[in-house]
Design a protein around this motif. Structure first.
Motif, PDB file in Angstrom:
ATOM      1  N   ILE A  82     -22.269 -52.487  81.129  1.00 32.04           N
ATOM      2  CA  ILE A  82     -23.181 -51.593  81.152  1.00 32.04           C
ATOM      3  C   ILE A  82     -22.870 -50.233  80.369  1.00 32.04           C
ATOM      4  O   ILE A  82     -21.658 -49.870  80.136  1.00 32.04           O
ATOM      5  N   ILE A  83     -23.775 -49.888  79.435  1.00 35.16           N
ATOM      6  CA  ILE A  83     -23.477 -48.898  78.451  1.00 35.16           C
ATOM      7  C   ILE A  83     -24.541 -47.883  78.908  1.00 35.16           C
ATOM      8  O   ILE A  83     -25.852 -48.270  78.928  1.00 35.16           O
ATOM      9  N   ALA A  84     -24.183 -46.615  79.015  1.00 40.14           N
ATOM     10  CA  ALA A  84     -24.978 -45.535  79.622  1.00 40.14           C
ATOM     11  C   ALA A  84     -24.683 -44.355  78.572  1.00 40.14           C
ATOM     12  O   ALA A  84     -23.631 -44.041  77.916  1.00 40.14           O
ATOM     13  N   GLY A  85     -25.743 -43.507  78.634  1.00 39.60           N
ATOM     14  CA  GLY A  85     -25.405 -42.320  77.747  1.00 39.60           C
ATOM     15  C   GLY A  85     -26.707 -41.614  77.533  1.00 39.60           C
ATOM     16  O   GLY A  85     -27.948 -41.824  78.245  1.00 39.60           O
ATOM     17  N   PRO A  97     -34.601 -47.410  67.555  1.00 34.35           N
ATOM     18  CA  PRO A  97     -34.475 -48.617  68.161  1.00 34.35           C
ATOM     19  C   PRO A  97     -33.099 -48.877  68.864  1.00 34.35           C
ATOM     20  O   PRO A  97     -31.935 -49.547  68.527  1.00 34.35           O
ATOM     21  N   ILE A  98     -32.907 -47.864  69.779  1.00 32.46           N
ATOM     22  CA  ILE A  98     -31.567 -47.649  70.281  1.00 32.46           C
ATOM     23  C   ILE A  98     -30.853 -48.947  71.045  1.00 32.46           C
ATOM     24  O   ILE A  98     -30.002 -49.561  70.950  1.00 32.46           O
ATOM     25  N   GLN A 122     -28.626 -48.248  79.892  1.00 27.19           N
ATOM     26  CA  GLN A 122     -29.152 -47.100  80.504  1.00 27.19           C
ATOM     27  C   GLN A 122     -28.981 -45.847  79.363  1.00 27.19           C
ATOM     28  O   GLN A 122     -27.871 -45.101  79.767  1.00 27.19           O
ATOM     29  N   VAL A 123     -29.701 -45.944  78.213  1.00 27.88           N
ATOM     30  CA  VAL A 123     -29.626 -44.625  77.850  1.00 27.88           C
ATOM     31  C   VAL A 123     -30.814 -43.741  77.635  1.00 27.88           C
ATOM     32  O   VAL A 123     -31.976 -44.206  77.360  1.00 27.88           O
ATOM     33  N   LYS A 124     -30.926 -42.438  77.962  1.00 25.70           N
ATOM     34  CA  LYS A 124     -31.880 -41.566  78.334  1.00 25.70           C
ATOM     35  C   LYS A 124     -31.993 -40.507  77.099  1.00 25.70           C
ATOM     36  O   LYS A 124     -30.954 -40.504  76.670  1.00 25.70           O
TER      37      LYS A 124
END
Length: 366
Positions: A82-85, A97-98, A122-124
């Protein structure tokens, strides 16, 4: 009997050093977040002329399920990454195009491990006030944070770091076929007595039987002991009654079966975990180049090394601190602890370091 050692403050009769190797799940999380950040930064730079706000420094590996067997083994359930940030996802009408950037980065990092995984991103969009930081004419801090470093390394620090790097090398795995990528080395010095405890994943398809496992483990133990002339303990949890009680994996990664990972829990910027030394719990990996939690770690390390090489200091500790919104080249405080203090040379080294600040930022994108 409990081994109790009583010592005076800062005397360091007991020294402890830890290194998590390239396949450790915490190290994997750091490497993944850092590679994602660097690729996104380079995309911003190429397409918009500058690095934009982002922090991809949150990552988690949820372990999968595996069944290792002698000469065989299978994965029942893949690990989940899981990659988030936060990041700038749109500039004008141009969508960044993240997800593609992150997927490509994760795929390239994980390729050498040959381990199946699932990926969740999960990148916002980032906070508006933090995005404004990158619109200013000069680089300013987008957080109130610190950077900490020391130099040079002690003999134990060098030995533990070198051992972890040796075991993680391709040459070592060729020499001792059956060794996996997941390794953790813990070194302890009590006075002049030094020992290392090593957790080392073995790959089941290369292990013929119980005797082969014990024999290979003994060969590695003897090799490292002879190399450093210290006592070495490998996989001390092992019980030789059945394969389930050995540190044997299908892929060479503990994350395949029960060992989760998290960004920021692994090695510091210098590749070590050193409770006897000044260090920050701030994770450098995955942060943008205007985040002092990243760039001040790099700068502190450079200053510490330069002070030893150019100011004739034998041992140096450096702490840098800044406030959010302040110019990164004007830290709130630079704390130097050193032997053989030469104030003039220290000032020259620190000032030159901050004059080269932009070069340091650019170098960190490569």
């Amino acid at each position: 009997m409990i081994n109790i050692v009583v010592d005076k403050l800062n005397n360091n009769k007991v020294e402890i050093v830890e290194v998590k190797g390239s396949g450790h799940p915490d190290t994997l999380c750091d490497v993944l977040t850092e590679e994602c950040s660097k690729r996104l930064s380079r995309y911003y730079l190429k397409n918009f002329g500058k690095v934009l706000h982002h922090n991809l420094d949150k990552a988690l590996i949820v372990a999968g399920k595996a069944v290792p067997e002698f000469n065989a083994g299978k994965i029942i359930e893949p690990m989940k990454i899981i990659i988030a940030g936060r990041a700038v996802t749109k500039v004008g009408n141009v969508l960044v195009p993240i997800e593609k950037i992150i997927r490509n980065a994760v795929e390239d990092v994980m390729q050498k491990f040959n381990a199946p995984y699932e990926l969740e991103i999960q990148v916002k969009e980032g906070a508006q006030n933090l995005k404004q930081v990158f619109k200013r004419a000069i680089a300013v801090a987008n957080d109130t944070s610190i950077g900490v470093a020391f130099y040079p390394l002690t003999p134990l620090e060098k030995m533990v770091k070198n051992t972890a790097e040796l075991i993680s090398s391709e040459n070592f795995r060729k020499k001792f076929q059956g060794v996996g990528y997941d390794v953790k080395v813990m070194g302890v010095r009590e006075g002049k007595n030094v020992s290392m405890t090593i957790a080392l994943a073995f790959v089941s398809k290369h292990i013929k039987n119980m005797h082969h496992y014990r024999e290979l483990k003994h060969e590695i133990k003897t090799y490292i002991e002879n190399l450093h002339n210290v006592s070495v303990h490998i996989n001390t949890l092992d019980s030789y009654d059945k394969i389930e009680n050995l540190y044997i994996t299908v892929t060479g990664l503990s994350a395949e079966n029960g060992d989760d990972g998290q960004a920021g829990r692994g090695n510091r910027y210098n590749g070590l975990i050193t409770p006897n030394r000044a260090m920050s719990i701030e994770s450098y990996a995955g942060k943008n180049i205007n985040h002092p939690g990243k760039i001040y770690q790099v700068m502190a390390q450079k200053i510490a090394e330069d002070l030893v090489k150019k100011a004739n200091s034998k041992c140096v500790e450096v702490m840098l601190m800044t406030e959010i919104g302040k110019p990164l080249t004007e830290p709130y405080v630079v704390s130097i602890k050193a032997e053989n203090i030469d104030l003039r040379k220290i000032k020259e080294v620190v000032e030159q370091g901050f004059k080269d600040f932009k070069k340091l930022q650019k170098a960190n994108l490569l």
